[in-house]
Design an enzyme around this catalytic site. Sequence first.
Site, PDB file in Angstrom:
ATOM      1  N   LYS A  92      -6.744  -4.857  -3.455  1.00  0.00           N
ATOM      2  CA  LYS A  92      -7.495  -5.384  -2.325  1.00  0.00           C
ATOM      3  C   LYS A  92      -8.395  -4.302  -1.753  1.00  0.00           C
ATOM      4  CE  LYS A  92      -3.629  -4.467   0.883  1.00  0.00           C
ATOM      5  NZ  LYS A  92      -4.292  -3.722   1.968  1.00  0.00           N
ATOM      6  N   ASP A 137       0.795  -1.240   0.000  1.00  0.00           N
ATOM      7  CA  ASP A 137       0.000   0.000   0.000  1.00  0.00           C
ATOM      8  C   ASP A 137       0.822   1.282   0.000  1.00  0.00           C
ATOM      9  OD1 ASP A 137      -1.939  -1.927   0.202  1.00  0.00           O
ATOM     10  OD2 ASP A 137      -2.666  -1.322   2.171  1.00  0.00           O
ATOM     11  N   CYS A 182      -2.461  -2.730   7.727  1.00  0.00           N
ATOM     12  CA  CYS A 182      -2.317  -3.624   6.575  1.00  0.00           C
ATOM     13  C   CYS A 182      -1.070  -4.500   6.645  1.00  0.00           C
ATOM     14  CB  CYS A 182      -2.326  -2.806   5.287  1.00  0.00           C
ATOM     15  SG  CYS A 182      -3.925  -2.003   5.019  1.00  0.00           S
TER      16      CYS A 182
END
Length: 201
Positions: A112, A14, A145
């Site tokens: 995702k 990310d 995450c």
Amino acid sequence: MTLTRDASALLVIDMQNGFLDPKGSMAAIGMPTDQLQPSIEGTQRLIEAARAAGVPVIFTRYQYMAGYADGGILPNELVPAMRDADALLAGSWDADVADAVAPLDGEVIIDKARPSSFYGTQLEPVLTGLGVRNLVLCGVTTNICVETTARDAGQRDYRVHVVADACAEFEQARHDHALNTIGFTFGWVNTVDEVVQAWRP
């Protein structure tokens, strides 16, 4: 657990404009994105080392469909604020991986809509196809995450290494707590220098 290039992959989690850029959506809703900046240099070094060593580099993007049909329900005030800011919409600049750590053509990108890089994605089939059993994790945010992915990977019997100085969190205390939890049960906590040395051709 000894670091190795064999059967290994680097998972870059990310590292997106929405999280890292002062013009991104997280800054727009008041999150201290400057706290995530320390992850960039370490991630750059890991990517360079992985490519030089022939270790696959896999990127994830946290993104949502238009209208947040896949947004789910989270018990805090962030969700409406993110919707109002059009945060992390698929196909937007905000959802793109930041230029400083951008993928090369042919490198895998996993999209995702949840903190785990495994949930509802093709990550596990990709890892199986590449013969990966050792995962080195970096990115943002450490407590959400990165930690969630490390937990899921550990429970799938991957050997997980989280690189402390290539991760970052909005609050230092949550960064430290996540690393302590990962190192206690789900994997090993390493430094960028340790990984670079282990992957040196």
